[in-house]
Scaffold this active site. Structure first.
Site, PDB file in Angstrom:
ATOM      1  N   ASP A   1     -14.906   2.400  -5.257  1.00  0.00           N
ATOM      2  CA  ASP A   1     -14.519   0.641  -4.996  1.00  0.00           C
ATOM      3  C   ASP A   1     -15.390  -0.108  -6.616  1.00  0.00           C
ATOM      4  O   ASP A   1     -15.907   0.311  -7.308  1.00  0.00           O
ATOM      5  CB  ASP A   1     -15.614   0.500  -3.726  1.00  0.00           C
ATOM      6  CG  ASP A   1     -14.598  -0.824  -2.627  1.00  0.00           C
ATOM      7  OD1 ASP A   1     -13.932  -2.132  -3.903  1.00  0.00           O
ATOM      8  OD2 ASP A   1     -14.574  -0.200  -1.713  1.00  0.00           O
ATOM      9  N   HIS A  25      -9.870  -3.013  -5.663  1.00  0.00           N
ATOM     10  CA  HIS A  25     -11.159  -2.637  -5.445  1.00  0.00           C
ATOM     11  C   HIS A  25     -11.459  -1.705  -6.212  1.00  0.00           C
ATOM     12  O   HIS A  25     -12.217  -0.179  -6.389  1.00  0.00           O
ATOM     13  CB  HIS A  25     -11.141  -1.993  -4.363  1.00  0.00           C
ATOM     14  CG  HIS A  25     -11.359  -2.894  -2.975  1.00  0.00           C
ATOM     15  ND1 HIS A  25     -12.670  -3.073  -2.572  1.00  0.00           N
ATOM     16  CD2 HIS A  25     -10.138  -2.993  -1.864  1.00  0.00           C
ATOM     17  CE1 HIS A  25     -12.245  -3.596  -1.247  1.00  0.00           C
ATOM     18  NE2 HIS A  25     -10.844  -3.608  -0.834  1.00  0.00           N
ATOM     19  N   GLU A  44      -6.594  -5.055   0.261  1.00  0.00           N
ATOM     20  CA  GLU A  44      -6.707  -6.697   0.209  1.00  0.00           C
ATOM     21  C   GLU A  44      -6.863  -6.409  -1.519  1.00  0.00           C
ATOM     22  O   GLU A  44      -7.717  -7.531  -1.805  1.00  0.00           O
ATOM     23  CB  GLU A  44      -9.030  -5.816   0.209  1.00  0.00           C
ATOM     24  CG  GLU A  44      -9.437  -6.070   2.169  1.00  0.00           C
ATOM     25  CD  GLU A  44      -9.954  -5.915   1.871  1.00  0.00           C
ATOM     26  OE1 GLU A  44     -10.636  -6.861   3.494  1.00  0.00           O
ATOM     27  OE2 GLU A  44     -11.303  -5.599   1.594  1.00  0.00           O
TER      28      GLU A  44
HETATM   29  C1  TNX Z   1     -12.949  -4.445   4.628  1.00  0.00           C
HETATM   30  S1  TNX Z   1     -11.399  -2.219   5.603  1.00  0.00           S
HETATM   31  C2  TNX Z   1     -12.540  -2.978   3.600  1.00  0.00           C
HETATM   32  C3  TNX Z   1     -13.657  -3.094   2.941  1.00  0.00           C
HETATM   33  C4  TNX Z   1     -14.959  -3.265   3.525  1.00  0.00           C
HETATM   34  C5  TNX Z   1     -15.481  -3.395   4.889  1.00  0.00           C
HETATM   35  C6  TNX Z   1     -16.529  -3.878   5.688  1.00  0.00           C
HETATM   36  C7  TNX Z   1     -10.987  -1.654   4.316  1.00  0.00           C
HETATM   37  C8  TNX Z   1      -9.689  -1.229   4.344  1.00  0.00           C
HETATM   38  N1  TNX Z   1     -11.101  -2.895   3.812  1.00  0.00           N
HETATM   39  O1  TNX Z   1     -13.467  -2.878   1.348  1.00  0.00           O
HETATM   40  O2  TNX Z   1     -16.230  -2.290   3.110  1.00  0.00           O
HETATM   41  O3  TNX Z   1     -14.361  -4.728   5.617  1.00  0.00           O
HETATM   42  O4  TNX Z   1     -16.401  -3.971   6.603  1.00  0.00           O
END
Ligand code: TNX
Length: 768
Positions: A199, A274, A339
């Site tokens: 990440d 990420h 994301e």
């Molecule tokens: C969303 S769930 C994210 C993570 C974060 C998390 C915190 C996901 C696929 N991505 O990068 O850590 O929310 O709850």
């Protein structure tokens, strides 16, 4: 077939007259086995008890059993080549029990563990382990009667995927903790450990071809003192000293230990976003090639991502996967996919050329191209790609499995398209969320996911067709670690919730029973205690519900998640003790009151103290006329919400908050009667991570007739970066005077980092 689902039902082998001699002791195994038939008597382990295996393949699990005894007891539990008829533990192959099914047959003479496959033997042992006294978990030798009750268990799981994701990037967790966690997963018959190895904040696996990934990418500056979302980037001259990574040897050890426990380890290598840590090591992988450092805390939005137009990126990722895949025997590999903010792709020459060449309409399709290309590569390695539900956007890669995290929508969509899914909706499966009253818990990311809520989870959504339901492989808890810096804290977030999840994934829905689970969780907690697990006791905490009644009193009810818990309470200045009055029915409050409450078990306070003040003020039961209404998603208690004395908590879903998105909150409060007033307080919250900001400005004016208003004060509050989730009362004081109407204008701070997605939250207007 004899079936007894609950140890409370006595049939089958147990003859009523024997019940007095051999009390039908509760069987407290978690997850609860599908069928238990209790019998008369016990099997007693002693120095002559021997283990007999019928097949070498059973040896690793038989050794687990032996080691547990050798560690915690005086008994050697040796293997024997010649099975006796008595005092023996037999491992026997039995056909047709399925991949994970098992039988545990205990009589006074022998214990038989029967399975068709390795995992079945592990689960037979884990059930046996939970039948033994807790002290079998002890790290030193203890004296005890090592007896287990005679019974027959026939068991197999409902879902094939019973997982936990550990985020080892946001905070690095040492190998030893991963090994311990594997043991705890096995205890709960969970079979998948998903390791989130990459990440933004850290690259956690050695890659021999790209050494800088760990030399640079695994380390960041230490800003652990600051809130995750308020950490300054690495400054010139500062050393990155905080982090760590697993060597390939470490990974081999983890995978080998997991295999012994029947657990599959699924690696996750995030892409295309990420990955700031990878770009810090190799800046040429991003669109602009800009130098960045490994962020010590939150990054949002995530724009430093791999360039989708650059062939070198694909070669790099294929090299990495080629090194990693042989280390993990799992047939699955997770590539993240979540994301990605694609603003750099829109501007990038190479990305544009790729879109043109591949006839891709937009950057979503470019992401889909990216993932599909990786899927092709992964399938040449005879592996299956898994991604977060964003991989649906722009078209799903053939053969891909979707992990549904933004609720269940991704799971519904992917299963309708004939893809397998793993359900991990944030609402029930995000163990980084609060598990108790947020005001009493260590700082968490948000949310509110109690033990009961986890127990209520079902990976199959009601609206799914039979065909869709068949694509549901199972479910998984995700422990994102932004706010979880240590193994002890990680344990706190995992337990006891993981026990609830294990049962929801194991037991057919119709056999699940929450009350029964809560009975079994207590002895399970005692076992965790002996194991040295720092489990949370939040489920004991008392919570309250309060309503304002037509007669003006507040009715306050106190609850504990645990069935039949004794709650004791005190009012105002009285101390709260285990001897305070017992709560029996709702409390009526007729004036400003502080309520304190605790749960009591065996004469001792368990859990934390609830403390709540209900402040009766002059606007109580007034009328609110809204110029513009609160958002449908956050309605609080609607018309009464701002004048009902009931205050919100840090959990913005608690039903007390009214929210306005991108618009100001303008309204007039009409007091129940003209009153002398000297101050007005507006309760608000800030949670910038969730795009909730304090008002930029609040103005208050008052009137006697509702027509002529005079301003009595104004508060202006410019935007400030704030990583904390906080509640704040904004008070405007003025010279005492009579009024009946109070006009409030609270401006939504729109010029924040999220100009078109800014929330303003208010829970109460307190008039005094
Ligand atoms: C969303 S769930 C994210 C993570 C974060 C998390 C915190 C996901 C696929 N991505 O990068 O850590 O929310 O709850």
């Amino acid at each position: 077939m004899r079936k007894i689902y609950s140890s409370l039902i006595i049939t089958g082998l147990l003859i009523a007259s024997c019940a007095e001699k051999t009390p039908n002791k509760a069987i407290n195994i978690i997850p609860k086995p599908k069928e238990i038939q209790q019998a008369k008597g016990v099997f007693s382990f002693d120095e002559n008890t021997k283990i007999y295996i019928t097949n070498k393949l059973q040896s690793p699990v038989a050794r687990l059993l032996q080691q547990q005894f050798q560690k915690a007891t005086e008994l050697p539990l040796e293997f024997t080549e010649t099975p006796k008829n008595k005092n023996i533990i037999l491992f026997e192959n039995e056909q047709n029990l399925g991949k994970e099914g098992y039988i545990l047959d205990i009589t006074e003479d022998k214990i038989s563990l029967k399975a068709s496959h390795y995992s079945g033997f592990v689960y037979a042992w884990e059930s046996l382990r939970q039948l033994l006294p807790n002290t079998i978990e002890s790290k030193q030798k203890v004296k005890a009667k090592w007896n287990v009750p005679a019974l027959m268990i026939k068991d197999n799981p409902r879902f094939a995927w019973r997982g936990l994701m550990l985020d080892v990037s946001r905070h690095f967790f040492p190998k030893e903790y991963v090994l311990q966690t594997l043991d705890r997963l096995a205890l709960l018959k969970m079979n998948t450990l998903h390791l989130h190895l990459v990440d933004d904040q850290g690259w956690r696996i050695e890659i021999k071809k790209y050494p800088k990934l760990t030399e640079v990418g695994a380390w960041r500056v230490d800003r652990e003192q600051d809130h995750w979302n308020a950490r300054e980037a690495q400054k010139k001259g500062e050393k990155a000293t905080y982090g760590g990574f697993y060597t390939q040897e470490d990974i081999k050890e983890i995978v080998a230990y997991a295999a012994k426990l029947g657990i599959d380890v699924v690696p996750e290598i995030e892409m295309p976003a990420h990955v700031t840590c990878a770009i810090a090591a190799y800046p040429e992988l991003s669109c602009q090639g800009k130098k960045v450092s490994v962020p010590p805390g939150g990054v949002w939005p995530i724009t430093d991502i791999y360039c989708a137009g650059n062939e070198k990126v694909f070669a790099f990722l294929e090299d990495i996967l080629s090194e990693i895949l042989p280390l993990f025997p799992s047939k699955y590999v997770h590539i993240g996919g979540d994301e990605a903010t694609k603003t750099n792709w829109v501007k990038c020459r190479k990305c544009k050329a790729r879109m043109h060449k591949e006839k891709l309409k937009n950057v979503e399709e470019l992401q889909s191209y990216f993932i599909k290309r990786m899927e092709q590569f992964i399938s040449t390695k005879v592996k299956v790609l898994i991604g977060w539900d964003e991989i649906l956007e722009g078209g799903l890669a053939p053969g891909a499995i979707v992990m549904s995290w933004r609720g269940v929508k991704g799971g519904l969509e992917a299963s309708a398209q004939g893809h397998d899914v793993v359900m991990t909706p944030g609402t029930h499966c995000y163990f980084d969320h609060y598990q108790g009253v947020p005001d009493n818990e260590p700082l968490a990311i948000g949310g509110y996911t109690t033990l009961s809520k986890v127990y209520e989870f079902d990976p199959v959504v009601d609206t799914m067709s039979i065909a869709q339901a068949r694509h549901v492989l199972g479910g998984q808890a995700n422990l994102w670690a932004e706010y979880i810096p240590t193994p002890k804290h990680s344990e706190y977030m995992l337990f006891p919730r993981l026990a609830a999840l294990s049962e929801t994934l194991w037991l057919p829905k119709k056999l699940r029973n929450k009350d029964d689970f809560f009975h079994r969780i207590l002895p399970f907690m005692n076992r965790l205690e002996v194991m040295g697990v720092n489990y949370a006791k939040s489920s004991f905490d008392v919570t309250y519900k309060a309503t304002l009644q037509a007669n003006g009193a507040i009715e306050c009810t106190l609850e504990s998640e645990f069935p039949n818990t004794e709650i004791h309470y005190s009012l105002n200045d009285e101390n709260i003790t285990a001897k305070s009055p017992v709560y029996t029915s709702s409390i009526q409050l007729e004036k400003t009151t502080t309520v304190r409450a605790v749960a009591v078990k065996d004469g001792k306070i368990i859990g934390k103290t609830l403390q709540k003040t209900f402040n009766f003020h002059k606007a109580k039961q007034g009328k609110v006329n809204y110029e513009n209404k609160y958002d449908k998603r956050y309605q609080g208690e609607k018309e009464q919400g701002l004048v009902n004395v009931l205050r919100g908590s840090l959990n913005f879903y608690d039903g007390h908050w009214q929210g306005w998105q991108n618009t100001p909150a303008n309204f007039t409060v009409e007091l129940p009667k003209p009153s002398k007033i000297k101050q007005v307080t507006i309760g608000s919250m800030e949670n910038q991570g969730s795009h909730i900001f304090f008002p930029a400005q609040i103005t208050v004016s008052i009137s006697k007739d509702g027509k002529a208003f005079k301003s009595v004060g104004k508060i202006t509050r410019p935007y400030q970066k704030n990583g904390y989730n906080i509640l704040q009362d904004f008070t405007i004081k003025f010279e005492e005077q009579e009024a009946k109407y109070i006009k409030i204008m609270a401006t939504n701070l729109n010029a924040t980092p999220f100009p078109n997605d800014t929330w303003l939250f208010i829970d109460e207007v307190v008039v005094e």
